[in-house]
Design a protein around this motif. Sequence first.
Motif, PDB file in Angstrom:
ATOM      1  N   ARG A  87      52.092 -11.976  49.614  1.00 52.71           N
ATOM      2  CA  ARG A  87      52.626 -13.218  49.607  1.00 52.71           C
ATOM      3  C   ARG A  87      51.917 -14.366  48.748  1.00 52.71           C
ATOM      4  O   ARG A  87      50.758 -14.216  48.532  1.00 52.71           O
ATOM      5  CB  ARG A  87      52.309 -13.688  51.132  1.00 52.71           C
ATOM      6  CG  ARG A  87      53.463 -13.633  51.944  1.00 52.71           C
ATOM      7  CD  ARG A  87      53.051 -14.259  53.363  1.00 52.71           C
ATOM      8  NE  ARG A  87      53.410 -13.375  54.473  1.00 52.71           N
ATOM      9  CZ  ARG A  87      54.664 -13.273  54.998  1.00 52.71           C
ATOM     10  NH1 ARG A  87      55.776 -13.610  54.311  1.00 52.71           N
ATOM     11  NH2 ARG A  87      55.008 -12.324  55.671  1.00 52.71           N
ATOM     12  N   SER A  88      52.767 -15.385  48.311  1.00 52.80           N
ATOM     13  CA  SER A  88      52.301 -16.441  47.349  1.00 52.80           C
ATOM     14  C   SER A  88      51.217 -17.124  48.558  1.00 52.80           C
ATOM     15  O   SER A  88      51.404 -17.077  49.820  1.00 52.80           O
ATOM     16  CB  SER A  88      53.289 -17.160  47.031  1.00 52.80           C
ATOM     17  OG  SER A  88      53.881 -17.910  48.094  1.00 52.80           O
ATOM     18  N   LEU A  89      50.377 -17.863  48.084  1.00 52.74           N
ATOM     19  CA  LEU A  89      49.636 -18.928  48.698  1.00 52.74           C
ATOM     20  C   LEU A  89      50.529 -19.744  49.371  1.00 52.74           C
ATOM     21  O   LEU A  89      50.339 -20.163  50.801  1.00 52.74           O
ATOM     22  CB  LEU A  89      48.430 -19.621  47.875  1.00 52.74           C
ATOM     23  CG  LEU A  89      47.811 -20.772  48.666  1.00 52.74           C
ATOM     24  CD1 LEU A  89      46.754 -19.860  49.848  1.00 52.74           C
ATOM     25  CD2 LEU A  89      46.636 -21.344  47.665  1.00 52.74           C
ATOM     26  N   GLU A  90      51.407 -20.473  48.901  1.00 57.17           N
ATOM     27  CA  GLU A  90      52.294 -21.297  49.470  1.00 57.17           C
ATOM     28  C   GLU A  90      53.172 -20.785  50.649  1.00 57.17           C
ATOM     29  O   GLU A  90      53.021 -21.383  51.720  1.00 57.17           O
ATOM     30  CB  GLU A  90      53.363 -21.891  48.260  1.00 57.17           C
ATOM     31  CG  GLU A  90      54.248 -22.861  49.118  1.00 57.17           C
ATOM     32  CD  GLU A  90      55.354 -23.365  47.899  1.00 57.17           C
ATOM     33  OE1 GLU A  90      55.810 -22.476  47.113  1.00 57.17           O
ATOM     34  OE2 GLU A  90      55.694 -24.560  47.955  1.00 57.17           O
ATOM     35  N   ASP A  91      53.341 -19.632  50.431  1.00 60.48           N
ATOM     36  CA  ASP A  91      54.221 -18.897  51.610  1.00 60.48           C
ATOM     37  C   ASP A  91      53.110 -18.646  52.864  1.00 60.48           C
ATOM     38  O   ASP A  91      53.312 -18.997  53.798  1.00 60.48           O
ATOM     39  CB  ASP A  91      54.731 -17.565  51.406  1.00 60.48           C
ATOM     40  CG  ASP A  91      56.167 -17.784  50.455  1.00 60.48           C
ATOM     41  OD1 ASP A  91      56.633 -18.927  50.506  1.00 60.48           O
ATOM     42  OD2 ASP A  91      56.756 -16.778  50.184  1.00 60.48           O
ATOM     43  N   TYR A  92      52.004 -18.429  52.562  1.00 55.09           N
ATOM     44  CA  TYR A  92      51.058 -17.869  53.158  1.00 55.09           C
ATOM     45  C   TYR A  92      50.690 -19.199  54.213  1.00 55.09           C
ATOM     46  O   TYR A  92      50.692 -19.093  55.388  1.00 55.09           O
ATOM     47  CB  TYR A  92      49.572 -17.401  52.688  1.00 55.09           C
ATOM     48  CG  TYR A  92      48.591 -16.977  53.676  1.00 55.09           C
ATOM     49  CD1 TYR A  92      48.648 -15.607  54.044  1.00 55.09           C
ATOM     50  CD2 TYR A  92      47.597 -18.085  53.943  1.00 55.09           C
ATOM     51  CE1 TYR A  92      47.664 -15.246  55.044  1.00 55.09           C
ATOM     52  CE2 TYR A  92      46.785 -17.494  55.045  1.00 55.09           C
ATOM     53  CZ  TYR A  92      46.696 -16.316  55.488  1.00 55.09           C
ATOM     54  OH  TYR A  92      45.826 -15.597  56.400  1.00 55.09           O
ATOM     55  N   LEU A  93      50.345 -20.240  53.410  1.00 51.67           N
ATOM     56  CA  LEU A  93      50.151 -21.569  54.111  1.00 51.67           C
ATOM     57  C   LEU A  93      51.315 -22.129  55.167  1.00 51.67           C
ATOM     58  O   LEU A  93      50.859 -22.651  56.012  1.00 51.67           O
ATOM     59  CB  LEU A  93      49.676 -22.533  53.429  1.00 51.67           C
ATOM     60  CG  LEU A  93      48.126 -22.388  52.468  1.00 51.67           C
ATOM     61  CD1 LEU A  93      47.866 -23.503  51.502  1.00 51.67           C
ATOM     62  CD2 LEU A  93      47.055 -22.256  53.515  1.00 51.67           C
ATOM     63  N   ALA A  94      52.709 -21.780  54.621  1.00 53.22           N
ATOM     64  CA  ALA A  94      53.526 -22.217  55.391  1.00 53.22           C
ATOM     65  C   ALA A  94      53.581 -21.590  56.708  1.00 53.22           C
ATOM     66  O   ALA A  94      53.910 -22.188  57.701  1.00 53.22           O
ATOM     67  CB  ALA A  94      54.972 -22.048  54.487  1.00 53.22           C
ATOM     68  N   SER A 293      32.304 -25.028  43.624  1.00 54.57           N
ATOM     69  CA  SER A 293      33.384 -24.493  42.731  1.00 54.57           C
ATOM     70  C   SER A 293      34.774 -25.035  42.964  1.00 54.57           C
ATOM     71  O   SER A 293      34.942 -25.629  43.682  1.00 54.57           O
ATOM     72  CB  SER A 293      33.336 -23.048  43.023  1.00 54.57           C
ATOM     73  OG  SER A 293      32.206 -22.219  43.016  1.00 54.57           O
ATOM     74  N   ILE A 294      35.450 -24.821  41.621  1.00 52.35           N
ATOM     75  CA  ILE A 294      36.766 -25.350  41.519  1.00 52.35           C
ATOM     76  C   ILE A 294      37.755 -24.171  41.384  1.00 52.35           C
ATOM     77  O   ILE A 294      37.522 -23.437  40.718  1.00 52.35           O
ATOM     78  CB  ILE A 294      37.208 -26.318  40.351  1.00 52.35           C
ATOM     79  CG1 ILE A 294      36.072 -27.422  40.251  1.00 52.35           C
ATOM     80  CG2 ILE A 294      38.633 -26.866  40.302  1.00 52.35           C
ATOM     81  CD1 ILE A 294      36.381 -28.468  41.159  1.00 52.35           C
ATOM     82  N   ILE A 295      38.679 -24.015  42.472  1.00 53.34           N
ATOM     83  CA  ILE A 295      39.499 -23.032  42.332  1.00 53.34           C
ATOM     84  C   ILE A 295      41.046 -23.482  42.170  1.00 53.34           C
ATOM     85  O   ILE A 295      41.203 -24.594  43.004  1.00 53.34           O
ATOM     86  CB  ILE A 295      39.561 -22.042  43.553  1.00 53.34           C
ATOM     87  CG1 ILE A 295      39.700 -22.671  45.018  1.00 53.34           C
ATOM     88  CG2 ILE A 295      38.192 -21.598  43.423  1.00 53.34           C
ATOM     89  CD1 ILE A 295      39.772 -21.869  46.051  1.00 53.34           C
ATOM     90  N   THR A 296      41.754 -23.034  41.598  1.00 54.21           N
ATOM     91  CA  THR A 296      43.254 -23.124  41.599  1.00 54.21           C
ATOM     92  C   THR A 296      44.118 -21.818  41.931  1.00 54.21           C
ATOM     93  O   THR A 296      44.517 -21.292  41.006  1.00 54.21           O
ATOM     94  CB  THR A 296      43.561 -23.780  40.148  1.00 54.21           C
ATOM     95  OG1 THR A 296      43.396 -22.608  39.195  1.00 54.21           O
ATOM     96  CG2 THR A 296      42.953 -25.111  39.779  1.00 54.21           C
ATOM     97  N   PRO A 297      44.229 -21.486  43.196  1.00 57.44           N
ATOM     98  CA  PRO A 297      44.675 -20.324  43.603  1.00 57.44           C
ATOM     99  C   PRO A 297      46.264 -19.864  43.295  1.00 57.44           C
ATOM    100  O   PRO A 297      46.494 -18.863  43.331  1.00 57.44           O
ATOM    101  CB  PRO A 297      44.418 -20.223  45.056  1.00 57.44           C
ATOM    102  CG  PRO A 297      44.254 -21.660  45.618  1.00 57.44           C
ATOM    103  CD  PRO A 297      43.632 -22.364  44.201  1.00 57.44           C
ATOM    104  N   ALA A 298      46.993 -21.111  43.119  1.00 59.66           N
ATOM    105  CA  ALA A 298      48.313 -20.960  42.751  1.00 59.66           C
ATOM    106  C   ALA A 298      48.628 -21.220  41.295  1.00 59.66           C
ATOM    107  O   ALA A 298      49.610 -21.597  40.952  1.00 59.66           O
ATOM    108  CB  ALA A 298      49.180 -21.914  43.473  1.00 59.66           C
ATOM    109  N   GLY A 299      47.602 -21.238  40.391  1.00 61.75           N
ATOM    110  CA  GLY A 299      47.638 -21.285  39.087  1.00 61.75           C
ATOM    111  C   GLY A 299      47.230 -22.936  38.552  1.00 61.75           C
ATOM    112  O   GLY A 299      46.985 -23.470  39.378  1.00 61.75           O
ATOM    113  N   ALA A 300      47.388 -22.999  37.218  1.00 64.34           N
ATOM    114  CA  ALA A 300      46.688 -24.340  36.636  1.00 64.34           C
ATOM    115  C   ALA A 300      47.716 -25.355  37.306  1.00 64.34           C
ATOM    116  O   ALA A 300      47.173 -26.672  37.495  1.00 64.34           O
ATOM    117  CB  ALA A 300      46.675 -24.182  35.169  1.00 64.34           C
ATOM    118  N   SER A 301      48.987 -25.121  37.279  1.00 68.64           N
ATOM    119  CA  SER A 301      49.819 -26.279  37.871  1.00 68.64           C
ATOM    120  C   SER A 301      49.971 -26.505  39.037  1.00 68.64           C
ATOM    121  O   SER A 301      50.487 -27.455  39.761  1.00 68.64           O
ATOM    122  CB  SER A 301      51.354 -25.982  37.403  1.00 68.64           C
ATOM    123  OG  SER A 301      51.958 -24.749  38.034  1.00 68.64           O
ATOM    124  N   GLY A 302      49.208 -25.637  40.031  1.00 65.27           N
ATOM    125  CA  GLY A 302      49.279 -25.659  41.643  1.00 65.27           C
ATOM    126  C   GLY A 302      48.076 -26.343  41.978  1.00 65.27           C
ATOM    127  O   GLY A 302      47.405 -27.324  41.373  1.00 65.27           O
TER     128      GLY A 302
END
Length: 411
Positions: A87-94, A293-302
């Motif tokens: 699942r994408s993080l977006e779906d997961y969080l939804a 730390s800095i994380i961008t789990p859905a990619g650079a644009s997320g």
Amino acid sequence: MINRRVFSVGLGAALVSACSGGGVTQSAPRTRMQAVPNAGWDAWVAGFKGRAAAQGISASTIDRAFRGAGYLPGVIERDRNQTEFKRSLEDYLAIAASDERVSTGKAKLRQNGATLSQIEARYQVEPQYVTAVWGLESRYGARRGDIQVVSALSTLAYDGRRGAFFQKQLVAALKILQNGDTTPERMTGSWAGAMGHTQFIPTSYLAYAVDFTGDGRRDIWADDPTDALASAAAYLKRSGWTYGQPWGVEVRLPNGFNRRLVGRGTRRSPADWASLGVRDVRGGRVPNHGAASIITPAGASGPAFMIFNNFTVITRYNNSESYVIGIGHLADRITGGPPIQGRFPPDAQGMTLDDRKELQERLTKAGFDTQGSDGVIGSNSRAAISAYQRASGLPVTGEPTMELLQRLRRG
Ligand SMILES: [Ca+2]
């Protein structure tokens, strides 16, 4: 609990690897869990009894534990049918921080306020994190699992696909019974042996469960969640929880931010990050809770997050980035925090969460019920899409696409 995510559990953790996590399966198919006679299982149990005795389990405990136990083909079915989709993080969080889970979490936090405060005083873990674990693991106790643990674990141990692991869990389950914490009848859980409000597997239980009510039993199965909630707090505390430190905060990265600095491998002080242009989502100064730390789990644009040591602590509970963000974000939301501000990139089909919600709403309105419109495409949505495609003379793929959405918009 760490290990149990290797095999997602029925209560919701049908999510794996990078996107695995508790409590967020949509309408998992219910498999009938009825014991059937099985000579192979009988023979295996006969041999196992000797091995259990050699590990200090008394004959009476063993006899009592297996008296009502049996081979559960439904458990094997579940084990074989784990969908290994990510699942994408977006779906997961939804799902993990759905409106319903947030509002129920607020109510649970209130209702259990006195208990959670006592737990907080003893373990120095904030109530909202304990509540969030509860919410993700068992929907605040509503999905604790009703499968006999001895039957489930002996079936999986006999089956042998991960026999050694499940045999170890079965021995741990017998130790729990021998301790008198519960009875074989009351020791129920998921098909994979995750038990109670916080879905502990037996070895995690032995290591971390506590008796907070003071009745001498560590009862994580009871309707009363007290022992289970305290056990989750004890687990986090023992894993190194820092009281008062957030799991992380959502941040804004400046244009041209050096992508090589992104990831859990790079830790710097918030002041260092600030000097590189990192701001909180409102554009203000990032909070200082130690190395981050800095994380961008859905990619650079997320969305981007600055994460602190408590993030790593939650991974000890379940080593999945999505799970940790799910716990942290749910904890924030049930204490009044805002939804995630960053935009998630469109999915592989070029659809955003809003597009997928609209698709579900339009399908349902057109008579193809998706059973809800949370924007997460699960088996109900796929079935509705397939039915719509069939009725419209389209190739039946069950896949959500922009083309399909546009067709529905045209009516
Ligand atoms: Ca107790």
